[in-house]
Design a protein around this motif. Structure first.
Motif, short mmCIF file in Angstrom:
data_model
loop_
_atom_site.label_atom_id
_atom_site.label_comp_id
_atom_site.label_asym_id
_atom_site.label_seq_id
_atom_site.Cartn_x
_atom_site.Cartn_y
_atom_site.Cartn_z
N GLY A 264 0.79 -1.22 0.00
CA GLY A 264 0.00 0.00 0.00
C GLY A 264 0.82 1.28 0.00
N MET A 265 2.17 1.13 0.07
CA MET A 265 3.01 2.32 0.20
C MET A 265 3.92 2.57 -0.99
SD MET A 265 2.04 3.67 2.99
CE MET A 265 3.27 4.95 3.01
N VAL A 266 4.07 1.59 -1.89
CA VAL A 266 4.96 1.77 -3.03
C VAL A 266 4.21 1.45 -4.32
CG1 VAL A 266 7.00 1.25 -1.65
CG2 VAL A 266 5.89 -0.59 -2.95
N SER A 267 4.80 1.88 -5.44
CA SER A 267 4.10 1.85 -6.73
C SER A 267 4.18 0.52 -7.45
CB SER A 267 4.67 2.94 -7.64
OG SER A 267 6.07 2.73 -7.84
N ASN A 268 5.07 -0.37 -7.04
CA ASN A 268 5.21 -1.65 -7.72
C ASN A 268 4.63 -2.77 -6.86
OD1 ASN A 268 5.87 -3.35 -9.83
ND2 ASN A 268 7.97 -2.61 -9.99
N ASP A 269 4.58 -3.97 -7.43
CA ASP A 269 3.87 -5.08 -6.81
C ASP A 269 4.79 -5.90 -5.92
OD1 ASP A 269 2.13 -7.07 -6.13
OD2 ASP A 269 1.42 -7.46 -8.17
N VAL A 270 4.77 -5.59 -4.63
CA VAL A 270 5.58 -6.31 -3.65
C VAL A 270 5.03 -7.71 -3.41
CG1 VAL A 270 6.34 -6.29 -1.24
CG2 VAL A 270 6.29 -4.16 -2.54
N LYS A 271 3.73 -7.86 -3.51
CA LYS A 271 3.07 -9.12 -3.17
C LYS A 271 3.52 -10.27 -4.05
CE LYS A 271 -1.56 -10.74 -1.87
NZ LYS A 271 -3.01 -10.37 -1.84
N LYS A 272 3.91 -9.99 -5.27
CA LYS A 272 4.28 -11.05 -6.21
C LYS A 272 5.71 -11.55 -6.00
CE LYS A 272 6.16 -8.21 -9.94
NZ LYS A 272 6.03 -7.78 -11.35
N PHE B 113 11.80 -7.66 4.11
CA PHE B 113 12.17 -6.94 2.90
C PHE B 113 13.30 -5.97 3.22
CE2 PHE B 113 7.68 -7.92 2.00
CZ PHE B 113 7.78 -8.47 0.74
N LEU B 114 14.16 -5.74 2.26
CA LEU B 114 15.15 -4.68 2.33
C LEU B 114 14.79 -3.62 1.31
CD1 LEU B 114 18.48 -6.72 2.60
CD2 LEU B 114 17.26 -5.55 4.45
N LEU B 115 14.77 -2.37 1.73
CA LEU B 115 14.49 -1.24 0.84
C LEU B 115 15.74 -0.38 0.77
CD1 LEU B 115 11.26 0.85 0.58
CD2 LEU B 115 13.46 2.01 0.79
N ASP B 116 16.26 -0.21 -0.43
CA ASP B 116 17.50 0.53 -0.68
C ASP B 116 17.16 1.84 -1.39
OD1 ASP B 116 20.45 0.86 -1.57
OD2 ASP B 116 19.37 0.71 -3.46
N LEU B 117 17.77 2.94 -0.92
CA LEU B 117 17.52 4.25 -1.52
C LEU B 117 18.69 5.17 -1.24
CD1 LEU B 117 14.98 6.30 0.63
CD2 LEU B 117 16.23 4.33 1.50
N ARG B 118 18.71 6.32 -1.87
CA ARG B 118 19.76 7.31 -1.61
C ARG B 118 19.66 7.79 -0.17
NH1 ARG B 118 22.40 8.90 -6.09
NH2 ARG B 118 23.25 10.71 -5.01
N GLU B 119 20.79 7.85 0.51
CA GLU B 119 20.79 8.17 1.94
C GLU B 119 20.19 9.54 2.26
OE1 GLU B 119 22.03 9.60 5.79
OE2 GLU B 119 22.65 10.43 3.84
N PRO B 120 20.40 10.59 1.46
CA PRO B 120 19.80 11.88 1.79
C PRO B 120 18.27 11.86 1.84
CG PRO B 120 21.58 12.19 0.24
CD PRO B 120 21.34 10.72 0.32
N LEU B 121 17.65 10.84 1.24
CA LEU B 121 16.18 10.73 1.25
C LEU B 121 15.66 9.94 2.45
CD1 LEU B 121 15.65 9.89 -2.54
CD2 LEU B 121 15.46 12.13 -1.43
N LYS B 122 16.55 9.35 3.20
CA LYS B 122 16.14 8.38 4.22
C LYS B 122 15.22 8.97 5.28
CE LYS B 122 18.82 7.40 7.60
NZ LYS B 122 19.95 6.95 8.45
N GLU B 123 15.60 10.08 5.88
CA GLU B 123 14.80 10.62 6.98
C GLU B 123 13.42 11.03 6.50
OE1 GLU B 123 15.50 10.39 10.07
OE2 GLU B 123 17.49 9.54 9.63
N LYS B 124 13.35 11.63 5.31
CA LYS B 124 12.05 12.00 4.75
C LYS B 124 11.17 10.78 4.55
CE LYS B 124 11.75 12.91 0.31
NZ LYS B 124 11.82 13.58 -1.02
N ILE B 125 11.75 9.71 4.03
CA ILE B 125 10.96 8.51 3.75
C ILE B 125 10.58 7.79 5.04
CG2 ILE B 125 11.05 6.24 2.65
CD1 ILE B 125 10.59 8.70 0.81
N LEU B 126 11.47 7.75 6.02
CA LEU B 126 11.11 7.14 7.30
C LEU B 126 9.95 7.89 7.95
CD1 LEU B 126 14.54 6.21 8.94
CD2 LEU B 126 12.65 4.65 8.40
N THR B 127 9.99 9.21 7.91
CA THR B 127 8.89 10.00 8.47
C THR B 127 7.59 9.73 7.73
OG1 THR B 127 10.43 11.76 9.14
CG2 THR B 127 8.11 12.35 8.95
N HIS B 128 7.68 9.68 6.42
CA HIS B 128 6.50 9.42 5.59
C HIS B 128 5.92 8.03 5.87
CE1 HIS B 128 3.99 9.36 1.94
NE2 HIS B 128 4.51 8.17 1.68
N LEU B 129 6.77 7.02 5.90
CA LEU B 129 6.29 5.66 6.13
C LEU B 129 5.70 5.48 7.52
CD1 LEU B 129 9.23 3.68 4.46
CD2 LEU B 129 6.92 3.98 3.56
#
Length: 390
Positions: A93-101, A132-148
């Motif tokens: 419910g939080m990302v645009s691609n199909d994690v369930k598959k 699951f492991l989610l990999d992203l650019r480190e400068p985006l981490k705090e924003k994404i953690l807050t959002h999630l």
């Protein structure tokens, strides 16, 4: 703290209750900085990180990846772990691609969107048996953690920040697979994009994923930070046999733009809709609801977007400045987001957004850069004929 470290501190100004305060933010450093210094790296700051810009000659490093194999330091990326019985439904419910598959050992590209369908981050998601492991650019981490965490209400999910516990390396180039076989003669390399598995290198377990950052064949190595230097030493031992070179960020940028791979903060940000970016492998149109899905589906059902990221081939010998205006028929139709002098084309090339009436390859446009009007042609992506887009 010595003088060199003090000079790396960057001042920031904050206005608070009409007072100005100066405080200092120390840029983060790759854990491989001393190893890079031993390899005569020249350093610079990017996205709040001190990283090797080059190791003496960016063009030589570029050619190493195009002709042989290069070693990239990707320790400036962040890693989040999602565990718990509701991890699948929550991420679905939080990302645009199909994690369930996904099955263990598989991975996908995905974007985190806001409710308006705009991109907060582009990510890679790896499925393991229990998390699951989610990999992203480190400068985006705090924003994404807050959002999630804002949407983590009743779900039984634990999000753990593993950044700093692991380092990431990548081998990229036409000889990457041969290098892999030399390191792991009895194992088969992951073949599908973002397919991954655990391998024993020396006495240490590392996770290896099939992934490109350059348009060439490649593998990312996720290594416990305590084993990072021994792993680097084992790979560096292959230097002569495979003509392996360390690759700095300047050569990485040449390779990335030629491959037509958009970079968050350069070619996309919170103002962009997902379908504008060309990240078609980051979206599923069959999965159920997710945050921002209504906007994505509305654009798809409409059959077109108002603008899209495209390639541009420029005349002359100078790349365009970021943000340069793209014009056609006496009007502004878009902006340049990235531009380089392409070694493969021996011409300046660029990425940029243009309005939908100008998406056809071969369409003539003009770019206003540094007060000069540069003729250009819209180009399909990638620019490099053999390049794979990650």
């Amino acid at each position: 703290m010595d003088l060199r470290e003090l000079n790396e501190i960057r001042p920031r100004i904050v206005n608070l209750h009409e007072w100005s305060y100066i405080f200092y933010v120390m840029p983060k450093q790759t854990p491989l900085k001393e190893r890079h210094q031993a390899n005569r790296a020249v350093f610079g700051e990017e996205d709040g990180w001190i990283m090797p810009l080059h190791f003496g000659d960016p063009l030589r490093e570029y050619q190493a990846v195009r002709s042989h194999v290069g070693l990239l330091d990707l320790c400036h990326r962040a890693l989040l772990c999602f565990a718990g019985p509701d991890r699948v439904s929550y991420l679905q419910g939080m990302v645009s691609n199909d994690v369930k598959k996904l099955a263990p050992g598989e991975g996908i590209h995905a974007a985190v969107l806001d409710i308006q369908g705009r991109i907060l981050a582009d990510t890679r998601i790896f499925c393991l048996r229990d998390f699951f492991l989610l990999d992203l650019r480190e400068p985006l981490k705090e924003k994404i953690l807050t959002h999630l965490n804002r949407y983590l209400i009743a779900d039984d999910v634990e999000i753990t920040d593993l950044t700093g516990r692991y380092g990431m390396l990548s081998v990229q180039g036409p000889m990457a697979l041969l290098l892999f076989k030399e390191l792991f003669p009895d194992r088969t390399a992951p073949e599908r994009e973002l397919g991954h598995a655990v391998f024993l290198l020396g006495d240490d377990e590392i996770r290896i994923a099939c992934s490109t950052h350059t348009g060439e064949e490649g593998f990312d190595l996720l290594v416990p930070i305590t084993n990072l230097l021994p792993t680097v030493s084992l790979i560096e031992a292959m230097r002569e046999k495979f003509s392996l070179s360390w690759i700095g960020t300047q050569a990485q940028e040449l390779l990335r733009v030629e491959a037509g791979i958009p970079r968050y903060g350069f070619d996309m940000n919170e103002e962009n809709l997902l379908l504008e970016t060309g990240l078609d492998n980051s979206v599923s149109f069959e999965k159920g609801c997710y945050l921002g899905q209504e906007v994505v589906e509305r654009i798809r059902s409409r059959g077109h977007i108002n603008r899209k990221l495209i390639g541009l081939i420029l005349e002359g010998n100078q790349p365009a400045q970021r943000g340069s205006v793209i014009r056609a028929n006496e009007k502004e139709i878009g902006r340049v987001t990235s531009s380089i002098l392409s070694p493969a084309r021996n011409l300046p090339i660029a990425l940029g957004y243009v309005q939908r009436d100008y998406l056809q390859p071969g369409t003539p446009v003009a770019i206003l850069s540094n007060g000069k009007m540069i003729p250009a042609l819209v180009s399909a992506l990638p620019f490099h004929p053999q390049a794979k887009r990650g």
